[in-house]
Design a protein around this motif. Structure first.
Motif, short mmCIF file in Angstrom:
data_model
loop_
_atom_site.label_atom_id
_atom_site.label_comp_id
_atom_site.label_asym_id
_atom_site.label_seq_id
_atom_site.Cartn_x
_atom_site.Cartn_y
_atom_site.Cartn_z
N GLY A 28 0.79 -1.22 0.00
CA GLY A 28 0.00 0.00 0.00
C GLY A 28 0.83 1.27 0.00
O GLY A 28 0.32 2.34 0.35
N LEU A 29 2.10 1.19 -0.40
CA LEU A 29 2.98 2.36 -0.43
C LEU A 29 3.19 2.80 -1.87
O LEU A 29 3.61 2.01 -2.71
CB LEU A 29 4.33 2.04 0.18
CG LEU A 29 4.37 1.67 1.66
CD1 LEU A 29 5.78 1.29 2.07
CD2 LEU A 29 3.86 2.80 2.51
N ARG A 30 2.92 4.06 -2.15
CA ARG A 30 3.20 4.61 -3.47
C ARG A 30 4.70 4.86 -3.61
O ARG A 30 5.45 4.76 -2.65
CB ARG A 30 2.43 5.92 -3.66
CG ARG A 30 0.92 5.72 -3.69
CD ARG A 30 0.20 7.02 -3.71
NE ARG A 30 0.53 7.67 -2.44
CZ ARG A 30 0.42 8.96 -2.21
NH1 ARG A 30 -0.02 9.77 -3.13
NH2 ARG A 30 0.72 9.46 -1.05
N GLU A 31 5.12 5.19 -4.82
CA GLU A 31 6.54 5.44 -5.07
C GLU A 31 7.09 6.50 -4.12
O GLU A 31 8.18 6.33 -3.54
CB GLU A 31 6.74 5.89 -6.52
CG GLU A 31 8.17 6.20 -6.85
CD GLU A 31 8.37 6.66 -8.28
OE1 GLU A 31 9.51 7.07 -8.59
OE2 GLU A 31 7.43 6.63 -9.08
N SER A 32 6.36 7.58 -3.93
CA SER A 32 6.84 8.65 -3.04
C SER A 32 6.99 8.16 -1.60
O SER A 32 7.91 8.58 -0.89
CB SER A 32 5.90 9.85 -3.09
OG SER A 32 4.60 9.49 -2.69
N ASP A 33 6.11 7.25 -1.18
CA ASP A 33 6.21 6.68 0.17
C ASP A 33 7.46 5.79 0.29
O ASP A 33 8.14 5.80 1.31
CB ASP A 33 4.97 5.85 0.50
CG ASP A 33 3.70 6.67 0.48
OD1 ASP A 33 3.74 7.85 0.87
OD2 ASP A 33 2.66 6.12 0.07
N VAL A 34 7.74 5.03 -0.77
CA VAL A 34 8.92 4.16 -0.77
C VAL A 34 10.18 5.01 -0.72
O VAL A 34 11.11 4.71 0.04
CB VAL A 34 8.93 3.23 -2.02
CG1 VAL A 34 10.24 2.45 -2.08
CG2 VAL A 34 7.75 2.28 -1.99
N ILE A 35 10.21 6.08 -1.49
CA ILE A 35 11.36 6.98 -1.48
C ILE A 35 11.57 7.56 -0.09
O ILE A 35 12.69 7.59 0.42
CB ILE A 35 11.19 8.10 -2.53
CG1 ILE A 35 11.24 7.50 -3.93
CG2 ILE A 35 12.25 9.19 -2.35
CD1 ILE A 35 10.82 8.46 -5.03
N ARG A 36 10.50 7.99 0.54
CA ARG A 36 10.58 8.53 1.90
C ARG A 36 11.11 7.48 2.88
O ARG A 36 11.96 7.77 3.72
CB ARG A 36 9.20 9.02 2.34
CG ARG A 36 9.24 10.19 3.29
CD ARG A 36 7.89 10.77 3.48
NE ARG A 36 7.30 10.69 2.15
CZ ARG A 36 6.05 10.84 1.76
NH1 ARG A 36 5.21 11.15 2.52
NH2 ARG A 36 5.60 10.71 0.58
N LEU A 37 10.59 6.25 2.78
CA LEU A 37 11.03 5.17 3.66
C LEU A 37 12.52 4.87 3.44
O LEU A 37 13.28 4.72 4.40
CB LEU A 37 10.21 3.91 3.39
CG LEU A 37 10.55 2.72 4.26
CD1 LEU A 37 9.28 2.08 4.79
CD2 LEU A 37 11.36 1.70 3.51
N MET A 38 12.92 4.81 2.17
CA MET A 38 14.33 4.55 1.87
C MET A 38 15.22 5.67 2.41
O MET A 38 16.29 5.41 2.95
CB MET A 38 14.53 4.39 0.36
CG MET A 38 13.81 3.19 -0.24
SD MET A 38 14.46 1.61 0.30
CE MET A 38 15.80 1.42 -0.86
N ARG A 39 14.77 6.90 2.29
CA ARG A 39 15.55 8.04 2.79
C ARG A 39 15.75 7.93 4.31
O ARG A 39 16.81 8.23 4.84
CB ARG A 39 14.86 9.35 2.44
CG ARG A 39 15.68 10.58 2.74
CD ARG A 39 14.93 11.87 2.48
NE ARG A 39 14.33 11.97 1.18
CZ ARG A 39 14.89 12.46 0.08
NH1 ARG A 39 16.13 12.89 0.13
NH2 ARG A 39 14.25 12.51 -1.06
N ARG A 40 14.70 7.49 5.01
CA ARG A 40 14.76 7.36 6.48
C ARG A 40 15.61 6.17 6.91
O ARG A 40 16.31 6.24 7.92
CB ARG A 40 13.36 7.18 7.06
CG ARG A 40 12.60 8.42 7.32
CD ARG A 40 11.38 8.16 8.21
NE ARG A 40 10.70 6.89 7.98
CZ ARG A 40 9.62 6.73 7.23
NH1 ARG A 40 9.07 7.75 6.63
NH2 ARG A 40 9.08 5.54 7.09
N GLN A 41 15.54 5.07 6.18
CA GLN A 41 16.13 3.82 6.63
C GLN A 41 17.58 3.61 6.18
O GLN A 41 18.32 2.89 6.85
CB GLN A 41 15.29 2.63 6.14
CG GLN A 41 13.90 2.59 6.71
CD GLN A 41 13.89 2.32 8.20
OE1 GLN A 41 14.70 1.53 8.71
NE2 GLN A 41 13.02 2.99 8.92
#
Length: 70
Positions: A28-41
């Motif tokens: 349920g994560l859009r591309e922008s959500d994945v980018i945000r998650l990757m930036r945080r992790q």
């Protein structure tokens, strides 16, 4: 989201053949959500490397960029 799900999303995001659309369907994560998650992790250098790879054309992270045979 638990730690196992985050790890799986990161793994899928690193895979060249796994499109963002597959991550969206499964988590349920859009591309922008994945980018945000990757930036945080990820470490900053790892994030930059990942973004460069996704944007370079080596990766086929979007279904619209794939050949119909895939």
């Amino acid at each position: 989201m638990n730690e196992l799900e985050v790890d799986r999303i990161i793994e899928m995001a690193w895979e060249d053949r796994t499109p963002f659309e597959a991550i969206e369907v499964q988590f349920g994560l859009r591309e922008s959500d994945v980018i945000r998650l990757m930036r945080r992790q990820l470490k900053a250098s790892s994030f930059r490397l990942w973004r460069k790879r996704v944007q370079s054309g080596v990766s086929i992270k979007h279904l619209r960029k794939r050949h119909s045979q895939m």
